[in-house]
Design an enzyme around this catalytic site. Structure first.
Site, PDB file in Angstrom:
ATOM      1  N   ASN A  79      -0.459  14.266  -5.236  1.00 41.67           N
ATOM      2  CA  ASN A  79      -0.440  14.603  -3.807  1.00 41.67           C
ATOM      3  C   ASN A  79      -0.680  13.403  -2.906  1.00 41.67           C
ATOM      4  O   ASN A  79      -0.360  13.441  -1.718  1.00 41.67           O
ATOM      5  CB  ASN A  79      -1.508  15.663  -3.501  1.00 41.67           C
ATOM      6  CG  ASN A  79      -1.097  17.032  -4.024  1.00 41.67           C
ATOM      7  OD1 ASN A  79       0.077  17.375  -4.015  1.00 41.67           O
ATOM      8  ND2 ASN A  79      -2.073  17.812  -4.503  1.00 41.67           N
TER       9      ASN A  79
ATOM     10  N   ASP B 164      -2.103  12.888 -11.936  1.00 39.20           N
ATOM     11  CA  ASP B 164      -3.210  13.607 -11.292  1.00 39.20           C
ATOM     12  C   ASP B 164      -3.255  13.312  -9.789  1.00 39.20           C
ATOM     13  O   ASP B 164      -3.679  14.133  -8.995  1.00 39.20           O
ATOM     14  CB  ASP B 164      -4.556  13.185 -11.909  1.00 39.20           C
ATOM     15  CG  ASP B 164      -4.679  13.654 -13.356  1.00 39.20           C
ATOM     16  OD1 ASP B 164      -3.773  14.357 -13.843  1.00 39.20           O
ATOM     17  OD2 ASP B 164      -5.689  13.313 -14.007  1.00 39.20           O
ATOM     18  N   SER B 165      -2.822  12.103  -9.427  1.00 35.07           N
ATOM     19  CA  SER B 165      -2.881  11.666  -8.028  1.00 35.07           C
ATOM     20  C   SER B 165      -1.686  12.131  -7.211  1.00 35.07           C
ATOM     21  O   SER B 165      -1.553  11.760  -6.037  1.00 35.07           O
ATOM     22  CB  SER B 165      -2.913  10.141  -7.987  1.00 35.07           C
ATOM     23  OG  SER B 165      -1.683   9.634  -8.519  1.00 35.07           O
TER      24      SER B 165
ATOM     25  N   TYR C 215      -8.267  10.516 -22.628  1.00 37.57           N
ATOM     26  CA  TYR C 215      -8.723  10.416 -21.240  1.00 37.57           C
ATOM     27  C   TYR C 215     -10.185  10.850 -21.196  1.00 37.57           C
ATOM     28  O   TYR C 215     -10.505  11.977 -21.557  1.00 37.57           O
ATOM     29  CB  TYR C 215      -7.860  11.349 -20.400  1.00 37.57           C
ATOM     30  CG  TYR C 215      -7.932  11.141 -18.909  1.00 37.57           C
ATOM     31  CD1 TYR C 215      -6.895  10.507 -18.226  1.00 37.57           C
ATOM     32  CD2 TYR C 215      -9.014  11.605 -18.167  1.00 37.57           C
ATOM     33  CE1 TYR C 215      -6.936  10.332 -16.852  1.00 37.57           C
ATOM     34  CE2 TYR C 215      -9.064  11.426 -16.793  1.00 37.57           C
ATOM     35  CZ  TYR C 215      -8.025  10.796 -16.140  1.00 37.57           C
ATOM     36  OH  TYR C 215      -8.070  10.621 -14.782  1.00 37.57           O
TER      37      TYR C 215
ATOM     38  N   GLY D 290       6.334  -9.308  -5.645  1.00 39.36           N
ATOM     39  CA  GLY D 290       7.097  -8.914  -4.474  1.00 39.36           C
ATOM     40  C   GLY D 290       6.815  -7.465  -4.129  1.00 39.36           C
ATOM     41  O   GLY D 290       5.906  -6.851  -4.691  1.00 39.36           O
TER      42      GLY D 290
ATOM     43  N   PHE E 168       0.846  -1.192   0.000  1.00 36.42           N
ATOM     44  CA  PHE E 168       0.000   0.000   0.000  1.00 36.42           C
ATOM     45  C   PHE E 168       0.879   1.238   0.000  1.00 36.42           C
ATOM     46  O   PHE E 168       1.792   1.371   0.810  1.00 36.42           O
ATOM     47  CB  PHE E 168      -0.882  -0.024   1.260  1.00 36.42           C
ATOM     48  CG  PHE E 168      -1.969   1.025   1.305  1.00 36.42           C
ATOM     49  CD1 PHE E 168      -3.268   0.707   0.906  1.00 36.42           C
ATOM     50  CD2 PHE E 168      -1.709   2.313   1.745  1.00 36.42           C
ATOM     51  CE1 PHE E 168      -4.289   1.666   0.956  1.00 36.42           C
ATOM     52  CE2 PHE E 168      -2.717   3.280   1.796  1.00 36.42           C
ATOM     53  CZ  PHE E 168      -4.003   2.951   1.401  1.00 36.42           C
TER      54      PHE E 168
ATOM     55  N   SER F 149      -0.115   9.880  -3.879  1.00 37.12           N
ATOM     56  CA  SER F 149       0.409   8.607  -4.379  1.00 37.12           C
ATOM     57  C   SER F 149       1.915   8.587  -4.159  1.00 37.12           C
ATOM     58  O   SER F 149       2.535   9.616  -3.916  1.00 37.12           O
ATOM     59  CB  SER F 149       0.048   8.415  -5.854  1.00 37.12           C
ATOM     60  OG  SER F 149       0.481   9.521  -6.629  1.00 37.12           O
TER      61      SER F 149
END
Lengths: 572, 572
Positions: free
Chosen positions: B207, B204-205, B478, B272, B136, B209
């Site tokens: 902030n 776009d993610s 997109y 892994g 995560f 990721s």
């Protein structure tokens, strides 16, 4: 007989093309100094195939019938000449073994499939009949990717893809072409050029290698700074595997898990046979120029090459020879044969005088070539910007004359190697890539490693190098080494080569930038991609090819013990 | 508690950051027209975690003790809040399920390892104790890459890499940095910027990721035209696997067989856990400008984008919205709040008048943004050249004002999505890449496919699109789509989404350009990389993870049946 071009069976390239030194006055002296021998005139124009002692084909009648049933008897050949042409690539040891009648394991049959369906039938037959299939393109490998394992007891089939040589489709809007894998470089460019396009991929082997071979070995052309390595150029492909074809459609980019495209690229026949490739193609440019520059030192030249790349000038290539290679390169210049050339030679003498006056050590100076493409305006702008960069590193601009000369001669080096071989001298190459910060260390350590091997062998040896193929984070260093060999040539060669390879790895470089792994570089895979990486590759090959029918022993788990023993220090 | 930032448990991004429409006069009308609803003021400031009904952790005491022994009890959490934060990503269906208390399979424990050694111990424990490990990063996945399989009976461990957040090493000469995989975008850029460097990777993610997440999902940032996709940016990495670490050293390029680097990139935890990454970094540029252009039509705009790429101007990004997205984008402009802004708004009205006078259909016009970086001189030269290209396609240059505005707002769109969700409207995105020649067809077919789904559902639906991420042979399209959802939201969403995905594939596009596969796009893998390709990946995962301990069910062989059924036409 299938209409497929091959190289001479006993050496590189075409029959009746040779290197000659008689018109190059500085050549014999530098060879004398480099490897201690006096050159003799060339004697070997060709080698009679009658002298070859070729092990007999072991194919059974049933196997032969099955293969003939696929591609026809006329494309399924078991004669000695065809089998010898396909037994190995063109590494210096391949050629020595061929000339010395030391054939390890010659394929039992050569098949020339005429379609993807025939390739599928061959692949399926390999599994069903337990054959070993080795795909063959132009046969230019110098990494021993084409030899069967010496101990191979099963029938070995060389699959020559030379009949699959067509540009099938051009997407003019997207700059994409679908091309059969067996096409040789010049034949492909001819078809593309006829419609105003180029692939822009020119490896040293260009005249004698194929698109499929470039894909299978992770090739890189001398213009990769602009056109990319083959891994970037290839956008999709067909790979024939047991039971069916893996079809990767042409895509500019994708997010579909672990990359299958990048799994097949570099797979050297172990995952199946590549039959078609989708590649990026480019419009031929309006203008092109190669400019030569002379740097006072290797370090200044390297720095300039890095700064050129950082500047985002976007050159087509930028390469610099070290002092030794510069000296050697100047020594292969022809004697002036016309008034114009005499003036030019005098100009060169004047240039040398100028450099000495400036305090240059002419033994340290390094020649660089930079290629510019684009509109005429682009080329002018780029040249100006590069002039600014090289001036800061003290370079003199030699202009486009030597550049054009370099461009003409760029594919000729392997002929020089074969000439030296006749003179009793091994000349071979080994190349790596490393981050910019490590290039100087790699260069020095490889020189030291080669020298240690020469010393151990009691030889006068030679090594020289150039930097080429720039990337954001580093570049390729390409080494050429030479020494007089004896009856113990296998050991001598392996000692020098393994020392150089080990120096690559120990200094932060990779085992090869673009020659591939084959059996030759396989002993360094654990050190390059780590043991866990090799385990994963081993697992991949096992599940992809449980019967070991597809070019086994390449990339990892190669049978060669001499390199491994020397690498491990087990043999002196 | 480990000091690791997380997004709000019930939606995207940070608590107390919201989209608001009150100051955007054109917004409510366009929403009314697009999806047929009247907007209400936002009511949901936050959601009390007390409302969440979280399935209990199933971890055994022995398992918990084992994990606590690795990373410490303080970094091994089983509380509901932490478990819910880690149960899914942030796709619109993830958020709906979370808000509706429909948790499929919440991880039983969250571990925050503090070192690579601890990750190794966790990975080995997973095999020994038969646990399921799911890495995560920032939790921003919208491809369902983070959920355990709903039917998973074994203990599920979310491995949050947030404590591994340091830039470890910078090689200033080579432009390379070694960075821990758990670092969030802004934290990484802060560390790099402090030394004058940038990665240049801004998805776009960004902030919310992490570098490891980008690697594991084949991310691409909005500036990929200049800085490359993450697959190009990454030059080496450490991947922790059972029994040891695969270490890929930083190399500019290499010829070592099938690419392990490209095997781990996109592996979504199945091979892994990525702990460290070597990346290309760049000096921050002297100058940067984003210029807006308005095109009379989509087709002219697309052509211009292609010509910009072909011209080798080397822009940082070039994107164009289609007519619908242009309209929507203008509708989210704020009402003027100062004299200066009023003048600017009047200027815009005057511009519209000019366009109509020129005969433009203002419903067809498309806004484009192009970003230029380099020296001031470079930026000037590039802008001039792009001006010439866009003029040929009839564009008006809107200047740097709208460009700067776009640059500020670029990370805000997901907040709009969460706002619409509260209003009963699903807004979601789906993206592809295809060759230039196919972009128009993909665009049209996706519009038709979405409309067919809206019609079937009896909904007023909306779809809009932009082109971004240019490559030699094509680009990314997109799409954003929206409709009012009902109690049958799962089916409604799946119908629209699967129609769009199928249109990608049928029109020559890929299932995703940069969002990854996860479980969401897995049903299209056979169609994208062919059945043989999926078989090879299946084999790879089997030999790499025979016990299915590492994020099973992602990329291929996902348990989701709704998407598959709809794809196959088995459900209406």
């Amino acid at each position: 007989m299938p209409n497929v071009k091959h190289q001479k069976w006993w050496g590189w390239g075409e029959e009746n093309v040779f290197f000659t030194y008689e018109n190059k006055p500085a050549f014999a002296p530098i060879v004398k100094r480099a490897v201690g021998i006096d050159l003799r005139p060339r004697e070997r124009d060709t080698v009679d195939f009658g002298t070859a002692q070729v092990p007999a084909s072991r194919i059974t009648d049933a196997q032969l019938a099955a293969l003939q049933g696929i591609s026809g008897a006329e494309n399924t050949l078991t004669d000695d000449h065809d089998r010898v042409i396909h037994w190995a690539g063109k590494s210096v040891t391949d050629i020595i073994k061929t000339l010395q009648n030391r054939f390890d394991r010659v394929p039992d049959v050569v098949v020339y499939p005429g379609s993807e369906d025939e390739v599928q039938a061959l692949v399926d037959a390999a599994v069903e009949l337990d054959l070993v299939l080795i795909p063959f393109g132009g046969g230019s490998s110098i990494s021993r990717s084409l030899q069967a394992r010496p101990e191979e007891t099963r029938t070995v089939v060389s699959v020559d893809l030379g009949r699959l040589n067509q540009v099938l489709e051009i997407d003019e809007t997207s700059g994409l072409a679908r091309i059969q894998a067996g096409v040789l470089g010049p034949d492909m460019e001819e078809q593309l050029n006829a419609r105003g396009w180029t692939l822009g991929h020119f490896p040293d082997s260009f005249n004698h290698s194929t698109l499929g071979g470039w894909a299978a070995t992770r090739s890189s052309g001398m213009q990769s700074d602009k056109y990319g390595d083959i891994a970037e150029i290839i956008r999709g492909m067909n790979v024939v595997r047991p039971g069916g074809i893996v079809r990767l459609r042409p895509l500019p980019s994708t997010s579909t898990g672990p990359s299958l495209r990048e799994m097949f690229i570099g797979s050297e026949g172990r995952l199946g046979i590549i039959t078609e490739v989708w590649v990026q193609i480019h419009r031929q440019t309006e203008a092109r120029e190669v400019i030569a520059y002379m740097f006072p030192t290797w370090q200044q030249g390297l720095t300039a090459m890095r700064h050129i790349h950082e500047s985002e000038v976007h050159t087509t290539f930028a390469r610099i020879s070290d002092a030794r290679e510069t000296e050697f390169s100047l020594a292969t210049q022809k004697a002036p044969t016309s008034l114009k050339k005499t003036v030019s030679a005098k100009g060169q003498d004047a240039l040398w005088a100028l450099m000495r006056k400036r305090g240059w050590d002419t033994d340290a100076m390094c020649i660089a070539y930079v290629c510019f493409e684009g509109t005429k305006q682009d080329v002018l702008r780029k040249k100006r910007r590069v002039s600014g960069i090289v001036h800061k590193q003290g370079a003199l601009i030699l202009g486009s004359g030597p550049g054009a000369l370099y461009d003409q001669k760029k594919f000729d080096t392997p002929y020089l190697r074969d000439f030296l071989l006749e003179q009793g001298v091994i000349g071979d190459v080994s190349e790596t890539a490393a981050p910019w910060a490590k290039l100087t260390t790699v260069h020095k350590n490889v020189y030291d490693a080669a020298q240690s091997a020469f010393d151990e062998l009691g030889k006068t040896g030679w090594i020289m190098s150039h930097m080429s193929h720039s990337y954001h984070s580093g570049a390729c260093l390409y080494f050429t080494f030479a020494f007089e060999y004896s009856d113990d040539v296998d050991h001598e060669y392996a000692l020098v080569k393994t020392r150089i390879q080990q120096a690559f790895i120990d200094s932060g470089g990779t085992l090869s930038h673009h020659h591939g792994v084959g059996a030759e570089h396989s002993p360094w895979m654990e050190q390059d991609v780590s043991e866990g990486g090799v385990q994963l590759l081993r697992g991949l090959f096992q599940i992809a090819d449980p019967g070991e029918n597809f070019n086994p022993g390449k990339v990892i788990d190669s049978p060669d013990t001499l390199h491994k023993a020397l690498r491990n220090g087990e043999a002196g």
